[in-house]
Write a protein that holds these residues in place. Sequence first.
Motif, PDB file in Angstrom:
ATOM      1  N   THR A 266       0.840  -1.198   0.000  1.00 44.43           N
ATOM      2  CA  THR A 266       0.000   0.000   0.000  1.00 44.43           C
ATOM      3  C   THR A 266       0.873   1.244   0.000  1.00 44.43           C
ATOM      4  O   THR A 266       2.068   1.175   0.325  1.00 44.43           O
ATOM      5  CB  THR A 266      -0.906   0.042   1.253  1.00 44.43           C
ATOM      6  OG1 THR A 266      -0.071   0.168   2.426  1.00 44.43           O
ATOM      7  CG2 THR A 266      -1.744  -1.231   1.364  1.00 44.43           C
TER       8      THR A 266
ATOM      9  N   GLN B 175       0.648   3.630   2.090  1.00 40.61           N
ATOM     10  CA  GLN B 175       1.013   3.903   3.473  1.00 40.61           C
ATOM     11  C   GLN B 175       2.252   3.112   3.897  1.00 40.61           C
ATOM     12  O   GLN B 175       3.151   3.637   4.560  1.00 40.61           O
ATOM     13  CB  GLN B 175      -0.169   3.578   4.394  1.00 40.61           C
ATOM     14  CG  GLN B 175      -0.009   4.098   5.814  1.00 40.61           C
ATOM     15  CD  GLN B 175      -1.297   3.942   6.599  1.00 40.61           C
ATOM     16  OE1 GLN B 175      -2.381   4.015   6.035  1.00 40.61           O
ATOM     17  NE2 GLN B 175      -1.169   3.722   7.889  1.00 40.61           N
TER      18      GLN B 175
ATOM     19  N   GLU C 108      -5.416   1.546   7.074  1.00 37.73           N
ATOM     20  CA  GLU C 108      -5.506   2.309   5.840  1.00 37.73           C
ATOM     21  C   GLU C 108      -5.978   3.738   6.082  1.00 37.73           C
ATOM     22  O   GLU C 108      -7.025   3.958   6.702  1.00 37.73           O
ATOM     23  CB  GLU C 108      -6.465   1.623   4.864  1.00 37.73           C
ATOM     24  CG  GLU C 108      -5.843   0.438   4.130  1.00 37.73           C
ATOM     25  CD  GLU C 108      -4.648   0.840   3.272  1.00 37.73           C
ATOM     26  OE1 GLU C 108      -4.769   1.781   2.472  1.00 37.73           O
ATOM     27  OE2 GLU C 108      -3.582   0.216   3.437  1.00 37.73           O
ATOM     28  N   PHE C 109      -5.181   4.701   5.614  1.00 39.46           N
ATOM     29  CA  PHE C 109      -5.549   6.119   5.628  1.00 39.46           C
ATOM     30  C   PHE C 109      -5.364   6.663   4.219  1.00 39.46           C
ATOM     31  O   PHE C 109      -4.505   6.178   3.463  1.00 39.46           O
ATOM     32  CB  PHE C 109      -4.674   6.897   6.615  1.00 39.46           C
ATOM     33  CG  PHE C 109      -4.961   6.587   8.065  1.00 39.46           C
ATOM     34  CD1 PHE C 109      -5.765   7.421   8.821  1.00 39.46           C
ATOM     35  CD2 PHE C 109      -4.429   5.449   8.669  1.00 39.46           C
ATOM     36  CE1 PHE C 109      -6.029   7.145  10.154  1.00 39.46           C
ATOM     37  CE2 PHE C 109      -4.695   5.164   9.995  1.00 39.46           C
ATOM     38  CZ  PHE C 109      -5.498   6.015  10.741  1.00 39.46           C
ATOM     39  N   THR C 110      -6.151   7.674   3.866  1.00 40.23           N
ATOM     40  CA  THR C 110      -6.103   8.181   2.491  1.00 40.23           C
ATOM     41  C   THR C 110      -4.887   9.042   2.206  1.00 40.23           C
ATOM     42  O   THR C 110      -4.464   9.162   1.054  1.00 40.23           O
ATOM     43  CB  THR C 110      -7.382   8.975   2.159  1.00 40.23           C
ATOM     44  OG1 THR C 110      -7.534  10.017   3.121  1.00 40.23           O
ATOM     45  CG2 THR C 110      -8.594   8.066   2.204  1.00 40.23           C
ATOM     46  N   ASP C 111      -4.337   9.685   3.223  1.00 34.19           N
ATOM     47  CA  ASP C 111      -3.092  10.432   3.034  1.00 34.19           C
ATOM     48  C   ASP C 111      -2.363  10.501   4.372  1.00 34.19           C
ATOM     49  O   ASP C 111      -2.848  10.019   5.402  1.00 34.19           O
ATOM     50  CB  ASP C 111      -3.337  11.816   2.436  1.00 34.19           C
ATOM     51  CG  ASP C 111      -4.044  12.777   3.388  1.00 34.19           C
ATOM     52  OD1 ASP C 111      -4.486  12.336   4.480  1.00 34.19           O
ATOM     53  OD2 ASP C 111      -4.151  13.971   3.051  1.00 34.19           O
TER      54      ASP C 111
END
Length: 399
Positions: free
Chosen positions: A85, A87, A186-189
Amino acid sequence: MTQKTGVVIVAAGSGSRFGDPIPKQYHMLGGKSILAHCIECFARHTDPNLIQVVYNPAHQSWYESATASLGESISLPAPVAGGDTRQQSVLNGLRALAIKAPDSVLIHDAARPGISDDVIDRVTTALKSHSGAIPTLPVADTIKQTDTNGVITRTIPRDSLKRAQTPQGFEFNIILAVHEKFEGQEFTDDAALLEAMGLDVICVAGTTNNDKITHRDDFGRAQSWADFDNKETTHMSQEEYRAGTGFDVHRFAPGDHCILCGVKVPHTARLEGHSDADVGLHTLTDAILGAIGEGDIGQHFPPSDMQWKGAASDIFLKHAADLVRKRDGRIVNVDVTLICERPKIGPHTPAMRQKVAEILEIDVDRVNVKATTTERLGFTGREEGIAAQAAVSIALPIS
């Protein structure tokens, strides 16, 4: 005491939404790769030894070609492998930088070649009083929220909405700690990790040129500001266009297949030659060399030199493409015609186009491969061999 600013450039993606086998960060834009544009801009703000690229090791050859235009003053540390990912890729980059103990770090997506000096300055200045800072743009369109059937449920006020860009800047120890805390989630940014910890992140003004290249249409837009030498004002680069042609012939010899445009084609014979006798790549190599005034394939790879005996012809074509890049040029399009009665070329042209595009590191829609016969006339008509001709268009900067 001087603050040390590190940079993590995330370039590990495959760019599947871009719709091309070559990841978008390795495409050429204004004579340089998209990745090189990003690196050069950050190198004006920090020690290049503190610029950590995160990549996919399977893209090693693309990475080397993409960074070949960087000057001797920009000596980067070895790239580190990304994760499954974005991240995880960022975390891998931060861990690689940790040994150099930067005070702050800028995390940037390689698919944003329009990053400018003033945006970087605004982010780094904001870091003096905040834990994090990111460039943003206001949302211009009306935003609608819908249910699962697409029916509008409400209109969301856009006054407080922002579009996030990169580079996102943070105190190094803080961002490394929160990435490690949330590893596997999971984070978008990156800013979202600080938000989850209740830490302040300030928004600064971004620019439309810094929008991310995601789809092919985005790349077309980016070409309108292809001269990045001055990051404060963008303008069209001045280029001249060159044309080159090539022609080659190889006779048949006993065998069970031919190599044509890098693809193995079953046949009742092979092509005879000092290398793998790929008549398609040979003529294309000559066409590129002709466009830039670099002689022909025999001058660069003499048949008398035994090191080229049986060599794969993609070596020759890559060399010609590298000569174009060294002159800050770009290959606009190529067109190859294979002339023979047999084998039948048509079923193999999609694979040939794909292979040539990969070797030249250009979009497949800039490559054409076709075939014709001589109506049973001449040596090709008698099935004694295959001929090929090629035409190319090259763009070179006007000095």
